[in-house]
Design a protein around this motif. Structure first.
Motif, PDB file in Angstrom:
ATOM      1  N   PRO A  65      38.399  34.107  27.326  1.00  0.00           N
ATOM      2  CA  PRO A  65      39.715  34.734  27.489  1.00  0.00           C
ATOM      3  C   PRO A  65      39.662  36.255  27.401  1.00  0.00           C
ATOM      4  CG  PRO A  65      39.516  33.691  25.331  1.00  0.00           C
ATOM      5  CD  PRO A  65      38.314  33.277  26.113  1.00  0.00           C
ATOM      6  N   GLU A  66      38.512  36.797  26.937  1.00  0.00           N
ATOM      7  CA  GLU A  66      38.380  38.257  26.854  1.00  0.00           C
ATOM      8  C   GLU A  66      38.392  38.910  28.241  1.00  0.00           C
ATOM      9  OE1 GLU A  66      35.867  36.558  23.419  1.00  0.00           O
ATOM     10  OE2 GLU A  66      36.393  36.028  25.479  1.00  0.00           O
ATOM     11  N   ILE A  67      38.127  38.141  29.294  1.00  0.00           N
ATOM     12  CA  ILE A  67      38.148  38.688  30.658  1.00  0.00           C
ATOM     13  C   ILE A  67      39.594  39.018  31.027  1.00  0.00           C
ATOM     14  CG2 ILE A  67      37.644  38.256  33.090  1.00  0.00           C
ATOM     15  CD1 ILE A  67      35.521  36.250  32.196  1.00  0.00           C
ATOM     16  N   ASP A  68      39.827  40.261  31.427  1.00  0.00           N
ATOM     17  CA  ASP A  68      41.185  40.696  31.795  1.00  0.00           C
ATOM     18  C   ASP A  68      41.511  40.391  33.249  1.00  0.00           C
ATOM     19  OD1 ASP A  68      41.969  42.036  29.260  1.00  0.00           O
ATOM     20  OD2 ASP A  68      40.255  43.330  29.752  1.00  0.00           O
ATOM     21  N   ILE A  69      40.530  40.573  34.138  1.00  0.00           N
ATOM     22  CA  ILE A  69      40.755  40.373  35.574  1.00  0.00           C
ATOM     23  C   ILE A  69      39.589  39.572  36.140  1.00  0.00           C
ATOM     24  CG2 ILE A  69      41.003  41.478  37.833  1.00  0.00           C
ATOM     25  CD1 ILE A  69      42.167  43.902  36.383  1.00  0.00           C
ATOM     26  N   ILE A  70      39.898  38.524  36.885  1.00  0.00           N
ATOM     27  CA  ILE A  70      38.882  37.737  37.581  1.00  0.00           C
ATOM     28  C   ILE A  70      39.021  37.985  39.080  1.00  0.00           C
ATOM     29  CG2 ILE A  70      38.150  35.411  38.191  1.00  0.00           C
ATOM     30  CD1 ILE A  70      38.745  34.524  35.384  1.00  0.00           C
ATOM     31  N   ALA A  71      37.936  38.439  39.700  1.00  0.00           N
ATOM     32  CA  ALA A  71      37.907  38.694  41.140  1.00  0.00           C
ATOM     33  C   ALA A  71      36.840  37.804  41.769  1.00  0.00           C
ATOM     34  CB  ALA A  71      37.601  40.166  41.421  1.00  0.00           C
ATOM     35  N   GLY A  72      37.133  37.268  42.945  1.00  0.00           N
ATOM     36  CA  GLY A  72      36.196  36.379  43.600  1.00  0.00           C
ATOM     37  C   GLY A  72      35.379  37.062  44.678  1.00  0.00           C
ATOM     38  N   VAL A  73      34.847  36.268  45.603  1.00  0.00           N
ATOM     39  CA  VAL A  73      33.974  36.813  46.650  1.00  0.00           C
ATOM     40  C   VAL A  73      34.764  37.361  47.839  1.00  0.00           C
ATOM     41  CG1 VAL A  73      32.018  35.358  46.022  1.00  0.00           C
ATOM     42  CG2 VAL A  73      33.688  34.517  47.699  1.00  0.00           C
ATOM     43  N   GLY A  74      36.091  37.361  47.710  1.00  0.00           N
ATOM     44  CA  GLY A  74      36.917  37.937  48.774  1.00  0.00           C
ATOM     45  C   GLY A  74      37.677  39.170  48.336  1.00  0.00           C
TER      46      GLY A  74
END
Length: 440
Positions: free
Chosen positions: A93-102
């Motif tokens: 949950p420490e991750i603020d932003i998740i970005a993918g391969v797009g």
């Protein structure tokens, strides 16, 4: 006004690196720093190819989370996040932003809005994307396609990178033009399956046409291609590389195995005879450099099939060879295959092959001594400030090795990045040492 600080960690392959460089280009108003402790934004561009890469990515994210200062944003992007978005949200949950391969070309928007919405399409960098090239003032990677139409039993890449999508030739040429204007002269062309370039546009001669166009453009000084695939590589393509004035006689074709039964089990699309025909054609070219990859311990690999692989590796000597232990990946056909090979047997087999390869590598390096070589000098070596870092002009950066330059016949002992003639003088503890004779 104080500039915001950015720390970016790019894991995995060079294709990931290009996407990281696009993100750096989108965040050009940030000051890039080498450590996470003082960063306002930390980005970890992850790899999710095999189990060991996934573990490294997760550990890197956790380390970044523990190192960041109060209020800093932690961003996880790339292949791992694309594959395991929901799991990562729950477990870290420490991750603020998740970005993918797009999402690489809209990372600035995501930071501004703190938006977690992943783009469904896969991003393919082209000449319109400003990049901050890292690690070199003379070399740059160029991605010619994204995704893959192959159906290898062990590979999950198509499940999150999608089907093959190629850039057109003009797009690649414009990127070479842009990079050449910035002083880049050496290029490595990359894709999941480079030899299938433009096959998604019904053109089976795409890579041949690209080589011809780059030769005609005559801006690049040297180049090489990574990731040829056996079923889409032809003798005509090999000859085209041989005849090119810019592309080096460099052949990187992962074979994964050599036994017909194993190649069929792995769904590689080409048999042993085709592999040997292509490899011999590559090796028969004077001064050729042949690199490959094999997988050990794929389900069903018998002792006889493994021995067949060993016998082949004893007789066909690769200039470089990567060895991977089989990794069972969700969504692949091998994941549910029977006859799994125990880890202890896989490790034993890898040790056997390593002995073969290590002996060969020592001989290859010894044969390079006291011979003139054209080298590309990149700058000071990370090993020591007392050495310059160079590589043979045929070698790809990082993966093929380093030549440590500790002497020069030039009047100016400050060597700028560029092309030089060098003689290798010593092999010590696995390191090659050389002397610059002249500037090319």
């Amino acid at each position: 006004m104080l500039s915001r600080k950015l720390h970016l960690i790019s894991l995995g392959c060079t294709k990931n690196l290009v996407d990281s460089e696009v993100m750096l280009g989108r965040l050009a108003d940030y000051e890039i720093i080498d450590t996470p402790e003082f960063a306002d934004v930390i980005i970890v561009n992850t790899c999710g190819f095999i189990q060991s890469a996934k573990e490294e990515s997760i550990q890197t994210i956790l380390n970044a989370a523990s190192a960041r200062k109060e209020g800093a944003l932690l961003v996880a992007s790339g292949c791992l996040t694309q594959r395991y978005k929901e799991e990562l949200k729950e477990l870290i949950p420490e991750i603020d932003i998740i970005a993918g391969v797009g999402d690489f070309d809209r990372i600035d928007e995501m930071l501004h809005s703190k938006n977690n919405q992943l783009t469904p399409s896969v991003f393919l960098a082209d000449e319109s994307n400003k990049r901050v090239i890292t690690g070199s003032n003379i070399h740059a990677y160029i991605k010619i396609s994204e995704g893959c139409n192959q159906n290898c039993s062990f590979c999950a890449i198509p499940s999150f990178k999608g089907k093959l999508q190629s850039r057109n030739v003009d797009s690649v040429l414009r990127e070479i033009e842009n990079l050449s204007s910035q002083g880049y002269r050496d290029f490595t062309f990359i894709a999941q399956d480079s030899s299938s370039y433009l096959r998604d546009k019904k053109n089976n001669q795409g890579l041949i046409e690209l080589i011809e166009s780059i030769d005609a453009q005559n801006l690049a000084q040297t180049a090489r291609i990574l990731y040829l695939y056996p079923s889409s590589t032809s003798l005509e393509l090999i000859k085209k590389i041989k005849d090119s004035k810019i592309f080096q006689n460099y052949f990187d074709m992962p074979i994964q195995h050599i036994s017909d039964a194993m190649l069929k089990r792995m769904k590689r699309g080409a048999n042993k005879q085709k592999h040997i025909e292509l490899l011999r054609a590559m090796r028969d070219i004077e001064g050729s450099f042949v690199r490959s990859t094999i997988i050990v311990g794929h389900p069903g690999e018998s002792e006889e099939e493994f021995q067949e692989l060993c016998d082949f590796l004893e007789n066909f000597i690769f200039d470089r060879l990567n060895i991977f232990a089989f990794s069972a990946e969700e969504g692949t056909s091998a994941y549910n295959m029977e006859d799994k090979i125990p880890s202890r047997i896989i490790n034993k087999r890898i040790n056997i092959i390593n002995k073969i390869i290590n002996s060969q590598q020592k001989k290859i390096k010894h044969q390079m001594l006291h011979q003139p070589h054209q080298v590309i000098l990149e700058g000071k070596s990370q090993i020591s400030e007392y050495f310059y870092s160079a590589r043979d002009v045929k070698w790809a950066p990082e993966v093929d090795g380093e030549i440590l330059i500790n002497d020069s016949d030039l009047d100016d002992m400050v060597l700028k990045p560029g092309y030089y003639q060098a003689v290798l003088s010593e092999l010590k503890d696995g390191f090659l040492f050389g002397k610059v004779m002249s500037k090319i």
